[in-house]
Enzyme design. Structure first.
Site, mmCIF file in Angstrom:
data_model
loop_
_atom_site.group_PDB
_atom_site.id
_atom_site.type_symbol
_atom_site.label_atom_id
_atom_site.label_comp_id
_atom_site.label_asym_id
_atom_site.label_seq_id
_atom_site.Cartn_x
_atom_site.Cartn_y
_atom_site.Cartn_z
ATOM 1 N N HIS A 138 38.669 -17.290 -34.290
ATOM 2 C CA HIS A 138 37.892 -18.041 -35.276
ATOM 3 C C HIS A 138 37.880 -17.292 -36.596
ATOM 4 C CE1 HIS A 138 36.431 -19.370 -31.327
ATOM 5 N NE2 HIS A 138 36.211 -20.541 -31.895
ATOM 6 N N GLU B 134 44.587 -31.670 -33.096
ATOM 7 C CA GLU B 134 44.908 -31.294 -34.478
ATOM 8 C C GLU B 134 46.199 -31.963 -34.929
ATOM 9 O OE1 GLU B 134 43.825 -29.199 -32.159
ATOM 10 O OE2 GLU B 134 41.871 -28.793 -33.050
#
Ligand SMILES: Cc1ncc(C[n+]2csc(CCOP(=O)(O)OP(=O)(O)O)c2C)c(N)n1
Ligand SMILES: [Mg+2]
Lengths: 328, 349
Positions: free
Chosen positions: A129, A60
């Site tokens: 999530h 990321e």
């Protein structure tokens, strides 16, 4: 006019942006052949090839850092972070780098970067999530934060975000991806980050929300009208930073009552900023306390369905909060 | 020997270029020394020094297409910035945090270079953050070439990204993630590691289990090489090979230049607790400016008279830059609240 889900509208905007501007490319984990884990980029790899629709290595920090570099070189990267929960490794690049570039170089360099981030609670997502991250980033000067709640806005705001010369965090309610549908005009002008949307105008109470909660807020407001005769104004903020302060203040000057709903946890959530703004600049207009309906102060929505439903505000919770505040 | 093949790219540098490299190293050194003096006098708040690194930085800068290729430097790169065309006045305006500081208008510490025209990217103080960004710039170079937007041979366009950092900073995730990205996508990135054996006080032996940072390149499919960073021509040669590899599309390189900082880490540091005076003195014996001067004297490119003249010129430039910067206006205090967002382009707003 076409009827689309939220995710179809996002895919449509990506497709159009790739077609319109050769400087636009998209990158992220599994966004190529796989079309993204949510299918936001489905079909784009086949259509535009690996040069424009590029699977990234699993990093990321790299996705954002490389995006910054490409943006400095005047490309128009649209980066995807697979889940908001995994944006934290890139925090340094977003906060310390992208957001500061313009100020630290006294306007010498700018970072026209879009970071698409599926965020928020989704059943079965579990603690890693489901996170909402808007408040973490809304504190940061130099970033724009966009959270569309309708397909039409998703499409035109994504175009606007790509045109904007600044880094834009484009937050997508993943629970809303297929749950939210709406009409999307054939042709629509891009919408730059900034203005809020009066989703429903009313005189009894102002309800501020964004993303999935704006969608639920509209549902709850319709029920309040039907069942209680309450006329609730729903303001979908759409852009959290920079905040459309005028729309917030104008609405409350009309209704005198404000309720903010967010699925992010309560403490230091973005609702606190709205409340502070109202106390500061609309004190005379207020007819009651500024109320916040928010998730509890736990990391994110738990995996268990019962706990999940307890965590996430829904239309029923919003309706109850509307009734409470209206009765004040 | 006549007919002998040229084995080192630096052998074909013109006399003018060789002297220019000396002039730039000298200017950087004298600016640096002045900054320390100004700090001791309490006239500036902070200085971070390039002293000892001049050969590494000037040798590296001369190997790229200066002013055209992207450079993402770090705080210690004063000599590199000077070699890329930044002026003595630019440096002094930053040192005094003046309004017209071209790098940050007095917002950042000194030596946080930024020059859009010269393709020098603004850097932060946070180490290694520039590496994935440099990979992104290298990606953009390749993207434009593959899209047919630029001719890969066109020397007016950036053809690579050069980034630099210290050896300690190669322990950061950003370095590894950026290098890996450049490697897997075979990007035109050159990473210069200025290995001065310390990260502030912590020696390399406590930073990594390997004696040479260059061996890390293998993990990323990059070419790694170590070089004597106090020998400007050796650095130029190693960098030249890395740069040509990038231009040919053969992927990233890591050039590790072994050098030594002759001063404490910054003006806020006291290095006596972690470096012996003997060690520092020994480094002074092999420091790059004197070393290059002897080479040029030996080759007859410099004479003692020229040495004195160049000294006088450098000193005059430093004096003049200092005078101008000290006399330059401060930013208005309320400029602290300057825009953090770029305005929308015409027609969009
Ligand atoms: C991420 C981060 N951590 C800590 C620091 C504080 N710091 C500044 S320079 C430095 C040492 C860097 O050493 P090295 O990479 O070897 O570069 P050198 O200064 O020796 O040239 C440290 C710890 C920082 N700037 N950034
Ligand atoms: Mg070091």
């Amino acid at each position: 006019m076409a009827d689309m889900t939220l995710i179809e509208a996002i895919r449509c905007a990506l497709d159009e942006a790739l077609a319109q501007d050769g400087r636009v490319f998209i990158t992220g984990e599994d966004i190529g052949r796989r079309g993204g884990v949510f299918r936001a980029t489905q079909g784009l790899y086949e259509k535009y090839g690996a040069r424009r629709v590029m699977d990234s290595p699993l990093t990321e920090m790299g996705i954002v850092g490389v995006g910054i570099g490409a943006a400095l070189a005047d490309l128009r990267p649209v980066c995807e972070i697979q889940f908001a929960d995994f944006i934290h490794p890139a925090f340094n690049q977003i906060v310390g780098e992208a957001a500061r570039m313009y100020y630290r170089s006294a306007g010498g360099w700018r970072v026209p970067l879009v970071i698409r981030v599926p965020y928020g609670a989704v059943p079965g997502g579990g603690l890693y999530h489901c996170q909402s991250v808007e408040a973490l980033f809304a504190h940061i000067p130099g970033l724009k934060i966009v959270v569309p709640s309708t397909p039409r806005d998703a499409r035109r705001l994504l175009h606007g975000a790509i045109l904007d010369p600044n880094p834009v965090l484009f937050l997508e309610t993943k629970y809303g991806y297929r749950q939210i549908r709406g009409e999307v005009p054939e042709r629509d002008a891009p919408l730059l980050p900034g203005p809020a949307r009066i989703a429903r105008s009313g005189v009894d109470l102002s309800l501020f929300a964004w993303g999935l909660m704006a969608h639920y807020a509209e549902v709850a407001a319709e029920r309040a009208a039907r069942e209680d005769g309450l006329d609730v104004e729903v303001v979908d903020l759409r852009t959290l930073h920079p905040l459309d302060r005028d729309s917030v203040l104008t609405s409350v000057s009309k209704t005198g009552k404000a309720l903010v709903v967010h699925e992010d946890n309560r403490t230091m959530g973005f609702g606190a900023e709205i409340a502070a703004l109202l106390v500061d600049e609309a004190f005379e207009c207020l007819d009651g306390p500024v109320k916040r309906l928010a998730a509890p102060d736990v990391p994110a929505a738990p995996f268990n369905r019962g706990m999940f439903d307890f965590f996430l505000p829904g239309p029923d919770d919003i309706l109850a909060a509307i009734r409470d505040l209206a009765a004040y | 020997m006549p007919g002998e093949a040229v084995t080192r790219p630096s052998q074909v540098l013109s006399d003018d270029t060789l002297l220019e490299m000396y002039r730039l190293m000298l200017l950087s050194r004298r600016l640096d020394e002045r900054a320390w003096a100004l700090h001791r006098q309490g006239r500036v708040q902070f200085h971070v020094s390039a002293m000892g690194h001049e050969a590494t930085q000037v040798g590296a800068a001369f190997a790229i297409n200066r002013g055209v290729d992207y450079v993402v430097p770090y705080y210690r790169d004063l000599a590199m910035a000077i070699a890329l065309g930044c002026s003595a006045l630019d440096f002094m305006l930053g040192l005094f945090a003046r309004r017209d500081d071209p790098w940050s208008a007095g917002r950042q510490m000194p030596c946080h270079f930024s020059d859009r025209d010269r393709h020098i990217i603004s850097g932060s103080s946070t180490v290694a953050t520039q590496v994935p960004q440099a990979a992104g710039l290298a990606f953009a170079v390749r993207y434009r070439q593959r899209a047919g937007l630029v001719d890969p041979q066109d020397e007016t366009q950036p053809r690579l990204a050069l980034t630099s950092l210290g050896e300690g900073s190669t322990n950061q995730g950003e370095w590894h993630e950026g290098m890996n990205w450049a490697g897997v996508q075979c990007l035109p990135l050159v990473c210069l590691v200025e290995n001065n054996r310390y990260a502030i006080s912590v020696p390399q032996t406590e930073q990594m289990a390997i004696p040479s940072v260059a061996t890390r390149a293998a993990g990323y499919g990059a070419q790694g090489e170590s070089v004597d960073g106090n020998d400007v021509l050796a650095v130029y040669d190693a960098m030249h090979a890395a740069v040509q590899r990038a231009y040919r599309g053969e992927g990233p390189s890591l050039v590790e230049a072994h050098t030594y900082r002759l001063t404490p880490h910054t003006s806020d540091d006291d290095d006596r607790s972690y470096r012996s005076r003997e060690e520092v003195a020994a480094a002074g014996e092999v420091e790059p400016l004197l070393r290059y001067r002897s080479v040029l004297l030996e080759r007859g490119l410099l004479t003692p008279k020229m040495v004195d003249d160049l000294e006088a010129q450098a000193r005059a430039r430093v004096d003049e830059a200092q005078r101008a910067a000290e006399a330059a206006p401060e930013p208005a205090p309320q400029e602290a609240d300057s825009p953090v967002l770029a305005p929308l382009p015409e027609g969009l707003a």
